[in-house]
Design a protein around this motif. Sequence first.
Motif, PDB file in Angstrom:
ATOM      1  N   TYR A  68       0.826  -1.212   0.000  1.00 16.13           N
ATOM      2  CA  TYR A  68       0.000   0.000   0.000  1.00 16.13           C
ATOM      3  C   TYR A  68       0.863   1.266   0.000  1.00 16.13           C
ATOM      4  N   SER A  69       1.951   1.251   0.762  1.00 16.90           N
ATOM      5  CA  SER A  69       2.803   2.440   0.831  1.00 16.90           C
ATOM      6  C   SER A  69       3.422   2.786  -0.518  1.00 16.90           C
ATOM      7  N   HIS A  70       3.544   1.810  -1.399  1.00 18.62           N
ATOM      8  CA  HIS A  70       4.096   2.063  -2.733  1.00 18.62           C
ATOM      9  C   HIS A  70       3.014   2.320  -3.781  1.00 18.62           C
ATOM     10  N   LEU A  71       1.943   1.564  -3.718  1.00 17.17           N
ATOM     11  CA  LEU A  71       0.930   1.614  -4.781  1.00 17.17           C
ATOM     12  C   LEU A  71      -0.285   2.465  -4.451  1.00 17.17           C
ATOM     13  N   HIS A  72      -0.538   2.703  -3.175  1.00 17.44           N
ATOM     14  CA  HIS A  72      -1.685   3.503  -2.723  1.00 17.44           C
ATOM     15  C   HIS A  72      -3.011   2.975  -3.258  1.00 17.44           C
ATOM     16  N   ASP A  73      -3.092   1.664  -3.383  1.00 18.58           N
ATOM     17  CA  ASP A  73      -4.336   1.009  -3.808  1.00 18.58           C
ATOM     18  C   ASP A  73      -5.132   0.719  -2.545  1.00 18.58           C
ATOM     19  N   GLU A  74      -6.320   1.274  -2.449  1.00 21.70           N
ATOM     20  CA  GLU A  74      -7.147   1.163  -1.242  1.00 21.70           C
ATOM     21  C   GLU A  74      -7.460  -0.281  -0.837  1.00 21.70           C
ATOM     22  N   ARG A  75      -7.441  -1.195  -1.773  1.00 24.51           N
ATOM     23  CA  ARG A  75      -7.710  -2.596  -1.431  1.00 24.51           C
ATOM     24  C   ARG A  75      -6.691  -3.137  -0.454  1.00 24.51           C
TER      25      ARG A  75
END
Length: 125
Positions: free
Chosen positions: A116-123
Amino acid sequence: MMTIYKAFLFIVILVTTTSVSAQNLQEIKPKNYLSMPWKYVAARMPDAWYGSDEAKMVADSVLKYQTKFGGWPKNSGFHNGSANQEQMAKIKVTGIGGTFDNGATITELRFLAKVYSHLHDERYR
């Protein structure tokens, strides 16, 4: 004089060990992650790897095996498809198997946080 020599020797050993460790991390190629243990893939890959397409595929697999109570079973190969499919089907229905012992659930949460910290994808949040 001997104390200065020992301090110098300690620094040389420390720098050499750190340099070798850094080189080993740089030598990890994304395709090798399939043959690595899950705990290594989840927590010890080079930082940039957690923003890769491979990490995204693994994160999607991790989410697929999350129980209805939000946890994961221990000792599962989420990254390479070695998770026992029959066991996982039972876990999905009953919710049994989401544990915190032996790094289960915590490992998956930490992995998803890195992705998440790299892609910022809410899933993955």
